[in-house]
Structure formats: structure tokens, C-alpha cells
Design a protein around this motif. Structure first.
Motif, PDB file in Angstrom:
ATOM      1  N   ALA A 176       0.081  -2.931   9.610  1.00 52.87           N
ATOM      2  CA  ALA A 176       0.787  -3.186   8.363  1.00 52.87           C
ATOM      3  C   ALA A 176       2.279  -3.239   8.650  1.00 52.87           C
ATOM      4  O   ALA A 176       2.744  -2.707   9.663  1.00 52.87           O
ATOM      5  N   MET A 202       4.503   4.155   2.913  1.00 52.34           N
ATOM      6  CA  MET A 202       4.273   2.845   2.306  1.00 52.34           C
ATOM      7  C   MET A 202       4.260   1.761   3.382  1.00 52.34           C
ATOM      8  O   MET A 202       4.831   1.902   4.460  1.00 52.34           O
ATOM      9  N   GLY A 203       3.581   0.694   3.057  1.00 50.89           N
ATOM     10  CA  GLY A 203       3.506  -0.435   3.976  1.00 50.89           C
ATOM     11  C   GLY A 203       2.946  -1.625   3.233  1.00 50.89           C
ATOM     12  O   GLY A 203       2.625  -1.534   2.040  1.00 50.89           O
ATOM     13  N   VAL A 205       5.182   0.521   8.580  1.00 52.63           N
ATOM     14  CA  VAL A 205       4.660   1.861   8.855  1.00 52.63           C
ATOM     15  C   VAL A 205       5.074   2.398  10.220  1.00 52.63           C
ATOM     16  O   VAL A 205       4.916   3.578  10.504  1.00 52.63           O
ATOM     17  N   MET A 245       0.840  -1.191   0.000  1.00 53.63           N
ATOM     18  CA  MET A 245       0.000   0.000   0.000  1.00 53.63           C
ATOM     19  C   MET A 245       0.874   1.239   0.000  1.00 53.63           C
ATOM     20  O   MET A 245       1.968   1.229   0.565  1.00 53.63           O
TER      21      MET A 245
END
Lengths: 251, 276
Positions: B179, B111-112, B182, B41
Motif C-alpha cells: 500500500a 493509514m495507507g 505505510v 485504508m
């Protein structure tokens, strides 16, 4: 800006309440987080559950009901600007970052606490979940499109579903070994007699589950379990190779 | 011990019908008994970076770690096997790498990736997951979801606020509460499950589970399960037929025969006869 509720009566603001905890109660009695001292409000009137950026309202069976934007509700996902009415008092929900209101995206998104400051605020250590909460670093992880709106705020409550799964044990109820007990310390505990009947109890985030491995399916409370793992609850009686044992949590 | 002849694996990662690129990443290593699936993501293709980093770091760390550590050995303090602890450590390393890259590169900020991974050894499997990538198991015709999503929807169900039915109507399904990459640290759920010959395991991203329900998955696995590449293909087709709104990734693992660790008494030598 973190989520908050603004309490008002007849248009006059009385007080603001940050939604800083996982559970916030509303009611007439003093033990409520938000006490509204008016006879039209029930002792335990409503509850708000907050998970990361989002808050959810539930009426607790109040006498006069809980209204959101004029409509009677039992459960409601709060959106920025919602007005909750209990009795004659109003609580306006302020949270420009509520994830649940972005109804148009299909992409999976990470819900991040609404904060950007790189300097962690001084924290007082509490026990359990509160400590875990306090130790979280205060760094923003918004996707770029949301980052622009972010501003410093306290850390909202974090989910901690699996952190405190209590230890459990099984205790033999019959036969020569009656009374013996075994704490389920391992992620996977094997029980039974090789070549006769073997089952395992596994520890998952949401509890303890029993699964058949060899021989006939184990019987739980008189019912044979299927191919799926069977969740164990307090005082379940497991029958394995003729030995009955009781499952229970250690308090 | 190589698990090549004990386990069969197949996987596909498909872009779906509505996305320009694929942010999912999968990897399998039948010799090690390892399967990893990640769903990235983050904007500007950072999701691709996160999922690729997660998968490569985890595979690399476990290849190294398993060289010197017997995965079936129990760590008395934690109650987990070394296998489970190695997986947890590898996920921690992946988390650090992604987090650091996100800090250093502006285009990667935020992002993760979600993650689900399996490590097979000694007739059991260590399952780890973060986010809403899932593990299902088909055993004797019954399908079971072995992981619980780290999603807003699941958190509300866990707290008794919504029934699963109410949650589906009222909460967006695509908001994840955990996640990889993060935060400076990550909390992966870790569990160990017994493996029986014939078991079929399915790792998948939400691109499948959002569009194909448990019964749809069960039917396809039952019908095509004898040929894993085809079963994987059929699952992807099903998701695409239902809209293909997201990237779709699946890994299938079939346990063909027992794979006890070499030691006296077989895999339940640590079995507890304390009540006999």
C-alpha cells in the motif's frame, strides 16, 4: 510475537522453530528446515509458505499424510493454535497476529509485519531478496485496533514477486537475419514492419506479454493470438511478418 | 500536446450501501492524459486522508513534471519512458507525504491507500499500481485485467500454492500486501502498454471487482461503452445490486483516435527492423 512452530513428541516439547523465511520445509532428511528424524515421516514431508503475517501448509505427497487438528489435509491456511501432526510428532502453530483468522471483517486491510520497535536491529547484508528484506524499517503500521496487541518481533518474509523477473530476449530463426538476437531491455519493445505487421512485447510484473498493434494478429507456436496480451514462455516461437523468432529468458 | 480530443474520460466514486463514508478518491485530467484512483485504508477516517493525499500529490507532481519532460522519451538505463519514471516518482512523493502525516498525527497512524494510475502519451499508456485497485482493458470485445493484485490471495496463486479457484474458497480477498504510505518507500508495479483506437480502459477499486466479475464488467462495457458516464453509472449500480459492501469507484477512458507524439516517423519510429 512472530509466528513459530513448537515441535513436540508425546506431549514433551522438543524445540521451537520461528517461521522466518518464505519457505520452510518439514521432513526426515537433514536438508529440511525442520528435520523430524523418524521413519513415519517422509524425506520431504510438508512445506510451509509464509507471506507477511500468514502461513500456509502443504503436504508434499508424504507417505503417511499431514494432519491438522486430527484431519488429513493437502493444503491448509494455518490459524493460531493449529496442531500439525507428521508421523507421531506434533507441531503447534503459534501466531496471534495471523490476518487470515480475522474472518469477520469486510474492510480491506494492509498486512503489516508484526513489529513495533523503532530501532532497527543490526542486519547482515545478504544478496537479493534477503537484502531487500533486511533493509525494511522496523516501524509498526497496524490499524489502531490491532496495534494494542503488537509486540516486538523479527520481520517476517516479504513478498517479492516481481522484483526478480529475469531479462529475456528474442532470437531470429529464419531468413537473412537468422541468429540475430535482441534483448528485451525496454518495458515496451516494438517488433515488425510498419504497414505490414507490428506487435509489441511488454514487461509486466509477472512476465513478458506479446500484443498485436498493426496488421494481422501475430502467431505464437502456430496459433494466432487474440485481442488480449499473450504471455510468453521459454522457447515460444513468434511468427511476425514472415519472420520467426524464439523467445527465451537470459539465465 | 493536449489529449483532450483523443481521449474520453468519465468517473464516479460511490459510497456504496454499507459504509458511512467514502474512502476512495478519483481524479482525471484529459488534457494531460492522466487518470488516478485510490482506495484508502485506516481507522477513524484516516483512509480518506490517505487516498485524497495520494491523488492530489500525484496529479500535482505530474502536472509539474510533464511541463519540462517529454513522456515518450526513453530512459536507456531503466528501459522505461520518462512518462513511466515521472509516474513512479510522483507515487514516491505521495508515499512520503502520507507516511510523514501518519507519523505526525496519531489519528492517522497506519493509514495507507491502494492506487492505480494511467498516463497516456504517444499511443501508449504507463500503468502503475499498488495494492488491489485494478486496471481492465476492453479491446475488440475481449476483457483483460492488466494489473495483478498485491494481495495475499494473488501472492499465494503466484507461488503456485493455490489455484485461483482454491484461493477464492480459502483466502480472504481483502488482505493487501502493498500500500502507499505505510512504509518510508513504496514499490509500485510499472508497465507500459500500447494503446489502440477504440480501446476502453477501466480503473476500479475492489468495491467493484469483488462484486462484479470480469464477464459482468465486459457485458456492461460492451453494452453502454458508447456513453462513458452511463457505463460508469451502470457498473456502480451492478456492484450495489450485488450488495454494495464497499465504496465503489470507477474511471473509464476511451481512446478515440491515435495520439502519436510529434516527431518524424510516428510512434513506432523506434520500431526495430533489425530482422529484415
Amino acid at each position: 510475537m512472530s509466528a513459530k512452530l513448537v515441535l513436540s513428541l508425546n506431549g514433551a516439547t522438543l524445540r521451537e522453530f520461528p517461521l522466518a523465511r518464505e519457505r520452510t520445509t518439514i521432513g526426515r532428511r537433514p536438508e529440511n528446515d525442520i528435520q523430524v528424524d523418524n521413519l513415519a515421516v517422509s524425506g520431504k514431508h510438508a512445506l510451509i509458505i509464509t507471506i507477511l503475517n500468514d502461513s500456509f501448509l502443504e503436504d508434499l505427497g508424504s507417505t503417511n499424510g499431514t494432519y491438522v487438528n486430527g484431519k488429513l489435509v493437502k493444503k491448509h491456511a494455518l490459524q493460531h493454535g493449529d496442531v500439525i501432526t507428521v508421523g507421531k510428532h506434533e507441531l503447534r502453530y503459534v501466531n496471534e497476529q495471523a490476518s487470515a483468522q480475522d474472518s469477520d471483517f469486510e474492510k480491506t486491510m494492509i498486512i503489516r509485519p508484526g513489529l513495533v520497535s523503532r530501532v532497527a536491529p543490526p542486519v547482515v547484508r545478504h544478496g537479493g531478496a534477503a537484502a531487500a528484506l533486511a533493509e525494511r524499517p522496523s516501524v509498526a503500521h497496524y490499524p489502531p485496533e490491532i496495534a494494542a496487541q503488537a509486540s516486538p518481533a523479527p520481520v517476517p518474509p516479504q513478498p517479492h514477486t516481481d522484483v526478480h523477473l529475469p531479462m529475456a530476449k528474442v532470437q531470429v530463426l529464419n531468413g537473412a537475419a537468422a541468429g540475430k538476437q535482441l534483448e528485451l531491455k525496454k518495458a515496451l519493445t516494438t517488433l515488425g514492419k510498419a504497414g505490414v505487421q507490428v506487435a509489441v512485447i511488454t514487461r509486466r510484473a509477472h512476465g513478458y506479454f506479446i500484443t498485436q498493434v498493426e496488421g494481422p494478429n501475430p502467431v505464437v507456436n502456430g496459433q494466432p493470438i487474440g485481442a488480449q496480451a499473450h504471455p510468453l514462455v521459454e522457447n515460444d516461437v513468434i511468427d511476425l511478418a514472415g519472420v520467426k523468432m524464439e523467445f527465451s529468458f537470459l539465465s | 500536446m493536449s489529449l483532450r480530443n483523443k481521449l474520453q474520460m468519465a468517473g464516479i466514486s460511490d459510497v456504496g450501501l454499507r459504509r458511512g463514508h467514502n474512502e476512495d478518491r478519483i481524479a482525471t485530467d484529459p488534457r494531460l492524459g492522466l487518470a488516478v484512483l485510490a482506495d484508502g485504508m485506516g481507522g477513524y477516517r484516516a483512509g480518506e486522508v490517505a487516498s485524497a493525499m495520494a491523488v492530489s500529490v500525484i496529479v500535482e507532481e505530474l502536472r509539474k513534471g510533464l511541463r519540462h519532460n517529454p513522456p515518450q522519451r526513453l530512459d536507456e538505463d531503466s528501459g522505461y519512458t520518462l512518462g513511466s519514471l515521472l509516474v513512479r516518482e510522483a507515487i514516491g512523493r505521495a508515499n512520503e507525504s502520507i507516511y510523514q502525516a501518519a507519523q505526525e498525527q496519531p489519528q492517522c497512524q497506519g493509514m495507507g491507500t491502494t492506487l492505480v494510475s494511467l498516463l497516456f502519451y504517444d499511443n501508449q499508456v504507463s500503468v502503475a499500481h499498488v495494492g488491489d485497485s485494478r486496471l481492465y482493458r476492453l479491446r475488440r470485445g475481449e476483457i483483460e485485467q492488466l494489473t495483478a493484485d498485491h494481495s495475499l490471495m494473488q501472492e499465494l496463486i503466484d507461488r503456485g500454492f493455490y489455484t485461483p479457484e482454491e484461493a477464492r474458497r480459502n483466502v480472504q480477498k481483502n488482505l493487501v500486501t502493498r500500500a502507499v504510505g505505510v512504509d518510508p518507500t513504496v514499490n509500485a508495479d510499472l508497465q507500459e502498454e500500447p494503446v489502440l483506437p477504440g480501446d476502453l480502459y477501466l480503473l476500479c477499486s475492489d468495491g467493484l471487482s469483488d462484486l462484479v466479475d470480469d464477464e459482468g464488467i465486459r457485458t456492461t462495457l460492451t453494452r453502454y461503452g458508447n456513453h462513458l458516464p452511463e457505463a460508469a453509472e451502470r457498473l456502480v449500480q451492478q456492484a450495489n445490486a450485488n450488495g454494495g459492501t464497499d465504496n465503489i469507484s470507477v474511471i473509464l477512458v476511451r481512446a478515440l483516435r491515435p495520439f502519436p507524439a510529434r516527431r518524424h516517423g510516428g510512434w513506432y519510429s523506434r520500431m526495430l527492423d533489425w530482422f529484415t
